[in-house]
Design an enzyme around this catalytic site. Structure first.
Site, PDB file in Angstrom:
ATOM      1  N   ARG A  75       5.773   3.581  -5.453  1.00 38.01           N
ATOM      2  CA  ARG A  75       5.747   2.737  -4.265  1.00 38.01           C
ATOM      3  C   ARG A  75       7.048   2.749  -3.485  1.00 38.01           C
ATOM      4  O   ARG A  75       7.060   2.925  -2.259  1.00 38.01           O
ATOM      5  CB  ARG A  75       5.485   1.270  -4.652  1.00 38.01           C
ATOM      6  CG  ARG A  75       4.064   0.901  -4.813  1.00 38.01           C
ATOM      7  CD  ARG A  75       3.973  -0.261  -5.792  1.00 38.01           C
ATOM      8  NE  ARG A  75       4.237   0.264  -7.112  1.00 38.01           N
ATOM      9  CZ  ARG A  75       3.289   0.701  -7.916  1.00 38.01           C
ATOM     10  NH1 ARG A  75       2.047   0.570  -7.576  1.00 38.01           N
ATOM     11  NH2 ARG A  75       3.582   1.233  -9.083  1.00 38.01           N
ATOM     12  N   LYS A 103      22.586  18.842 -15.022  1.00 36.54           N
ATOM     13  CA  LYS A 103      23.597  19.732 -15.623  1.00 36.54           C
ATOM     14  C   LYS A 103      24.832  18.938 -16.021  1.00 36.54           C
ATOM     15  O   LYS A 103      25.856  19.501 -16.381  1.00 36.54           O
ATOM     16  CB  LYS A 103      23.990  20.822 -14.619  1.00 36.54           C
ATOM     17  CG  LYS A 103      22.847  21.718 -14.206  1.00 36.54           C
ATOM     18  CD  LYS A 103      23.337  22.777 -13.235  1.00 36.54           C
ATOM     19  CE  LYS A 103      22.185  23.587 -12.672  1.00 36.54           C
ATOM     20  NZ  LYS A 103      22.563  24.299 -11.461  1.00 36.54           N
ATOM     21  N   ARG A 125      18.041   4.927  -6.215  1.00 43.00           N
ATOM     22  CA  ARG A 125      17.515   4.252  -7.420  1.00 43.00           C
ATOM     23  C   ARG A 125      18.189   4.905  -8.618  1.00 43.00           C
ATOM     24  O   ARG A 125      18.290   6.137  -8.679  1.00 43.00           O
ATOM     25  CB  ARG A 125      15.999   4.408  -7.515  1.00 43.00           C
ATOM     26  CG  ARG A 125      15.484   4.017  -8.881  1.00 43.00           C
ATOM     27  CD  ARG A 125      14.004   3.879  -8.927  1.00 43.00           C
ATOM     28  NE  ARG A 125      13.566   2.679  -8.219  1.00 43.00           N
ATOM     29  CZ  ARG A 125      12.349   2.174  -8.329  1.00 43.00           C
ATOM     30  NH1 ARG A 125      11.455   2.748  -9.099  1.00 43.00           N
ATOM     31  NH2 ARG A 125      11.998   1.091  -7.664  1.00 43.00           N
TER      32      ARG A 125
HETATM   33  N1  ASP Z   1       8.588  -1.148  -9.597  1.00 39.00           N
HETATM   34  C1  ASP Z   1       9.454  -2.206 -10.027  1.00 39.00           C
HETATM   35  C2  ASP Z   1      10.845  -1.700 -10.327  1.00 39.00           C
HETATM   36  O1  ASP Z   1      11.147  -0.565 -10.036  1.00 39.00           O
HETATM   37  C3  ASP Z   1       8.897  -2.995 -11.135  1.00 39.00           C
HETATM   38  C4  ASP Z   1       8.617  -2.242 -12.402  1.00 39.00           C
HETATM   39  O2  ASP Z   1       8.955  -1.069 -12.543  1.00 39.00           O
HETATM   40  O3  ASP Z   1       8.041  -2.877 -13.287  1.00 39.00           O
HETATM   41  O4  ASP Z   1      11.656  -2.431 -10.844  1.00 39.00           O
END
Ligand code: ASP
Length: 331
Positions: A75, A103, A125
């Site tokens: 998402r 690496k 992320r």
């Molecule tokens: N998608 C959300 C997160 O990345 C919640 C989960 O992974 O449970 O934190």
């Protein structure tokens, strides 16, 4: 009446109404800054619902957005990509599996590399809490946190707040129960920060092994009995059992967890009669939530959360690149 201070206007000295270069967390945002981002997101909801031709705005044309996801995502990655494209940015997704990270490149080297590509905005992320702040410190462009370890997931909290505000007409004064694996959840942390800042009553509910120590210091009440924790709640926000972050036996078995902490239609009767059910996804159906509840269009806001995600991310990309684009009042 709301005691959230109104948003101050931009000053002649050029202090603009969102004085942050990055969005690495909800921590550090004033309540009116959170409200400002929600207000900004509203305009994109209608645009996203329009025809294919009408679904574009070109304010980020010529800007390069790099999505660097070092951890899995469906998402969040997709919605950041769609959000950037709807605003006309050149969106590039870094394929971490094929990158030098595998690496052994250090995080700082990766940051320096991304910076040398002259990105205009970077979305990150990472599985390590604090990694996004570290990168933000090393690059010249705005950085948006798309989730770092157990720390924060600010755009998730913003899209959740927008969903609640639209469904309930307000956030202030509502009772929100955040239930399940609170310990491993950056979603819980960011939501606690944002919902308490917006004057909701927040409860955290879950087994003692999955509730962080001293979480009551964040201004929430703690409940280990599920029925008691959701009693009369206006919003029941379920969390995924994050087994990939569990090294040992935090829960006896998914079956037993479901018996004690799974949201079933029967359990939901404890909450307010019009309680809204939320989940950030991905869901473990039959573990923390039953399909009957998750798929009930009258009670569940889960697909609406996904929809609001695109609008919120468009708002964040727009607002954070305003200085860079020389938007008047933001330079
Ligand atoms: N998608 C959300 C997160 O990345 C919640 C989960 O992974 O449970 O934190």
């Amino acid at each position: 009446m709301s005691d959230i201070a109104p948003r101050p206007p931009a000053t002649p000295e050029g202090v603009h109404p969102f004085p942050h270069r990055h969005l690495t967390g909800i921590q550090g945002l004033q309540p009116w800054e959170i409200m400002f981002l929600l207000d900004e997101a509203e305009q994109w909801i209608a645009l996203n619902r329009g025809s294919a031709q009408a679904r574009h705005d070109h304010r980020l044309a010529g800007l390069t957005q790099i999505n660097a996801f070092f951890e899995n995502s469906t998402r969040t990655l997709l919605s950041f990509e769609i959000a950037g494209k709807r605003l006309g940015a050149d969106v590039v997704n870094m394929a971490v599996a094929q990158s030098s990270v595998k690496k052994g490149e250090t995080l700082i080297d990766t940051a320096v590399t991304l910076n040398a590509m002259h990105a205009d905005v970077i979305v990150i992320r990472h599985e390590a809490s604090g990694a996004v702040d570290l990168i933000a410190d090393k690059v010249d462009c705005p950085v948006l946190n798309a989730g770092d370890g157990r720390h924060e997931h600010p755009t998730q909290a913003l899209l959740d707040a927008l969903t609640i505000r639209r469904r309930k007409g307000r956030i202030e004064g509502l009772t929100v129960a955040i239930c399940g694996d609170v310990l491993h959840s950056r979603v819980a942390r960011s939501n606690i920060l944002s919902l308490t800042a917006l004057n909701a009553q927040v409860r955290v509910v879950g087994p003692p092994t999955l509730i962080p120590a001293a979480i009551d210091r964040m201004g929430v009440s703690v409940h280990t009995d599920f029925d008691e924790g959701i009693a009369g709640a206006d919003v029941v926000m379920m969390l995924r059992l994050q087994r990939e972050r569990m090294a040992g036996g935090y829960v006896p078995s998914p079956r037993e967890y479901h018996a004690l902490y799974g949201l079933t239609p029967d359990r939901l009767k404890q909450a307010a009669p019009d309680a809204l059910v939320m989940h950030p996804g991905p869901m473990n159906r039959g573990v923390e939530i039953d399909s009957v509840v998750a798929d009930d269009p009258d009670r569940s806001a889960i697909t609406e959360q996904v929809e609001m995600g695109v609008a919120v991310r468009m708002a964040c990309l727009d607002v954070l690149t305003r200085t860079r684009r020389g938007v008047e009042g933001w330079a």
